[in-house]
Design a protein around this motif. Structure first.
Motif, mmCIF file in Angstrom:
data_model
loop_
_atom_site.group_PDB
_atom_site.id
_atom_site.type_symbol
_atom_site.label_atom_id
_atom_site.label_comp_id
_atom_site.label_asym_id
_atom_site.label_seq_id
_atom_site.Cartn_x
_atom_site.Cartn_y
_atom_site.Cartn_z
ATOM 1 N N SER A 15 0.826 -1.214 0.000
ATOM 2 C CA SER A 15 0.000 0.000 0.000
ATOM 3 C C SER A 15 0.861 1.266 0.000
ATOM 4 C CB SER A 15 -0.914 0.020 1.228
ATOM 5 O OG SER A 15 -0.182 0.336 2.405
ATOM 6 N N GLY A 16 2.179 1.103 0.169
ATOM 7 C CA GLY A 16 3.080 2.243 0.223
ATOM 8 C C GLY A 16 3.385 2.700 1.634
ATOM 9 N N GLY A 17 2.714 2.117 2.615
ATOM 10 C CA GLY A 17 2.954 2.483 4.006
ATOM 11 C C GLY A 17 4.160 1.769 4.589
ATOM 12 N N ARG A 18 4.749 2.376 5.585
ATOM 13 C CA ARG A 18 5.914 1.803 6.266
ATOM 14 C C ARG A 18 5.588 1.664 7.748
ATOM 15 N NH1 ARG A 18 11.197 4.628 3.636
ATOM 16 N NH2 ARG A 18 12.139 2.839 4.650
ATOM 17 N N ARG A 19 5.736 0.440 8.288
ATOM 18 C CA ARG A 19 5.512 0.220 9.711
ATOM 19 C C ARG A 19 6.547 0.988 10.514
ATOM 20 N NH1 ARG A 19 6.482 -5.283 11.253
ATOM 21 N NH2 ARG A 19 7.510 -5.413 9.265
ATOM 22 N N VAL A 20 6.097 1.562 11.615
ATOM 23 C CA VAL A 20 6.983 2.274 12.529
ATOM 24 C C VAL A 20 6.942 1.545 13.867
ATOM 25 C CG1 VAL A 20 7.459 4.455 13.698
ATOM 26 C CG2 VAL A 20 6.517 4.469 11.370
ATOM 27 N N ARG A 21 8.120 1.135 14.324
ATOM 28 C CA ARG A 21 8.228 0.406 15.584
ATOM 29 C C ARG A 21 9.140 1.195 16.520
ATOM 30 N NH1 ARG A 21 7.844 -5.347 16.821
ATOM 31 N NH2 ARG A 21 7.388 -5.648 14.643
ATOM 32 N N VAL A 22 8.670 1.361 17.759
ATOM 33 C CA VAL A 22 9.462 2.036 18.790
ATOM 34 C C VAL A 22 9.534 1.122 19.998
ATOM 35 C CG1 VAL A 22 9.618 4.024 20.330
ATOM 36 C CG2 VAL A 22 8.798 4.334 17.996
ATOM 37 N N ASP A 23 10.744 0.815 20.405
ATOM 38 C CA ASP A 23 10.978 -0.036 21.569
ATOM 39 C C ASP A 23 10.208 -1.348 21.465
ATOM 40 O OD1 ASP A 23 12.285 -0.582 23.965
ATOM 41 O OD2 ASP A 23 10.655 0.248 25.175
ATOM 42 N N GLY A 24 10.166 -1.911 20.247
ATOM 43 C CA GLY A 24 9.537 -3.205 20.031
ATOM 44 C C GLY A 24 8.044 -3.170 19.782
ATOM 45 N N GLU A 25 7.418 -2.004 19.896
ATOM 46 C CA GLU A 25 5.972 -1.887 19.702
ATOM 47 C C GLU A 25 5.673 -1.176 18.387
ATOM 48 O OE1 GLU A 25 2.154 0.363 21.702
ATOM 49 O OE2 GLU A 25 3.960 0.079 22.890
ATOM 50 N N ILE A 26 4.800 -1.785 17.572
ATOM 51 C CA ILE A 26 4.387 -1.140 16.324
ATOM 52 C C ILE A 26 3.416 -0.015 16.656
ATOM 53 C CG2 ILE A 26 3.169 -1.422 14.134
ATOM 54 C CD1 ILE A 26 4.290 -4.261 14.023
ATOM 55 N N LEU A 27 3.765 1.196 16.193
ATOM 56 C CA LEU A 27 2.936 2.363 16.469
ATOM 57 C C LEU A 27 1.946 2.657 15.360
ATOM 58 C CD1 LEU A 27 5.510 4.830 18.016
ATOM 59 C CD2 LEU A 27 4.054 3.150 19.141
ATOM 60 N N GLY A 28 2.236 2.197 14.163
ATOM 61 C CA GLY A 28 1.321 2.462 13.074
ATOM 62 C C GLY A 28 1.989 2.335 11.727
ATOM 63 N N LEU A 29 1.226 2.674 10.696
ATOM 64 C CA LEU A 29 1.672 2.602 9.316
ATOM 65 C C LEU A 29 1.812 4.032 8.793
ATOM 66 C CD1 LEU A 29 2.210 0.408 7.144
ATOM 67 C CD2 LEU A 29 -0.129 0.781 6.382
ATOM 68 N N ALA A 30 3.045 4.429 8.523
ATOM 69 C CA ALA A 30 3.321 5.793 8.071
ATOM 70 C C ALA A 30 3.360 5.848 6.548
ATOM 71 C CB ALA A 30 4.657 6.265 8.632
ATOM 72 N N HIS A 31 2.881 6.958 6.013
ATOM 73 C CA HIS A 31 2.921 7.193 4.569
ATOM 74 C C HIS A 31 3.799 8.387 4.224
ATOM 75 C CE1 HIS A 31 -0.014 4.142 3.369
ATOM 76 N NE2 HIS A 31 -0.546 4.401 4.544
ATOM 77 N N SER A 32 4.448 8.963 5.261
ATOM 78 C CA SER A 32 5.344 10.103 5.052
ATOM 79 C C SER A 32 6.157 10.324 6.322
ATOM 80 C CB SER A 32 4.533 11.369 4.748
ATOM 81 O OG SER A 32 3.788 11.755 5.890
ATOM 82 N N GLY A 63 15.072 -0.702 4.093
ATOM 83 C CA GLY A 63 14.494 -0.627 2.758
ATOM 84 C C GLY A 63 14.525 0.768 2.176
ATOM 85 N N GLY A 64 15.502 1.554 2.561
ATOM 86 C CA GLY A 64 15.631 2.913 2.058
ATOM 87 C C GLY A 64 15.418 3.922 3.160
ATOM 88 N N GLY A 65 15.934 5.104 2.965
ATOM 89 C CA GLY A 65 15.869 6.147 3.975
ATOM 90 C C GLY A 65 14.578 6.934 3.955
ATOM 91 N N PRO A 66 14.596 8.093 4.592
ATOM 92 C CA PRO A 66 13.379 8.882 4.724
ATOM 93 C C PRO A 66 12.838 9.447 3.412
ATOM 94 C CG PRO A 66 15.271 10.080 5.585
ATOM 95 C CD PRO A 66 15.738 8.699 5.270
ATOM 96 N N LYS A 67 13.640 9.408 2.371
ATOM 97 C CA LYS A 67 13.158 9.891 1.067
ATOM 98 C C LYS A 67 12.614 8.758 0.198
ATOM 99 C CE LYS A 67 15.941 13.848 1.295
ATOM 100 N NZ LYS A 67 16.663 14.871 1.117
ATOM 101 N N THR A 68 12.600 7.546 0.751
ATOM 102 C CA THR A 68 12.128 6.387 -0.005
ATOM 103 C C THR A 68 10.664 6.109 0.324
ATOM 104 O OG1 THR A 68 14.333 5.445 0.100
ATOM 105 C CG2 THR A 68 12.580 3.967 -0.557
ATOM 106 N N TRP A 69 9.789 6.739 -0.417
ATOM 107 C CA TRP A 69 8.353 6.523 -0.295
ATOM 108 C C TRP A 69 7.820 6.322 -1.707
ATOM 109 C CZ3 TRP A 69 6.431 6.207 4.572
ATOM 110 C CH2 TRP A 69 7.206 6.759 5.594
#
Length: 73
Positions: A15-32, A63-69
């Motif tokens: 879908s183009g989203g990237r999972r964001v994990r902090v301290d082992g917990e998934i916080l959500g799916l980011a699109h930017s 899978g790429g840096g912050p400009k890889t969306w």
């Protein structure tokens, strides 16, 4: 760094989203980087900005840096 929490942003999914994990917990799916910043603010990093997300060494980009969306179309 005191209070450091490991942050991982995973490669884009179909879908183009990237999972964001902090301290082992998934916080959500980011699109930017804006979404990543919002998730980190909710995790307690109150003063983090979108620019901080792009330049911070505390974030492990997979899978790429912050400009890889994927393109929005």
């Amino acid at each position: 760094m005191s209070g450091y929490l490991p942050v991982v942003v995973y490669p884009p999914d179909e879908s183009g989203g990237r999972r964001v994990r902090v301290d082992g917990e998934i916080l959500g799916l980011a699109h930017s980087t804006r979404d990543v910043a919002e998730f980190l603010r909710r995790a307690g990093l109150d003063d983090i900005t979108e620019d901080d997300v792009s330049t911070s060494g505390m974030i492990e980009w997979r899978g790429g840096g912050p400009k890889t969306w994927p393109a929005p179309w």
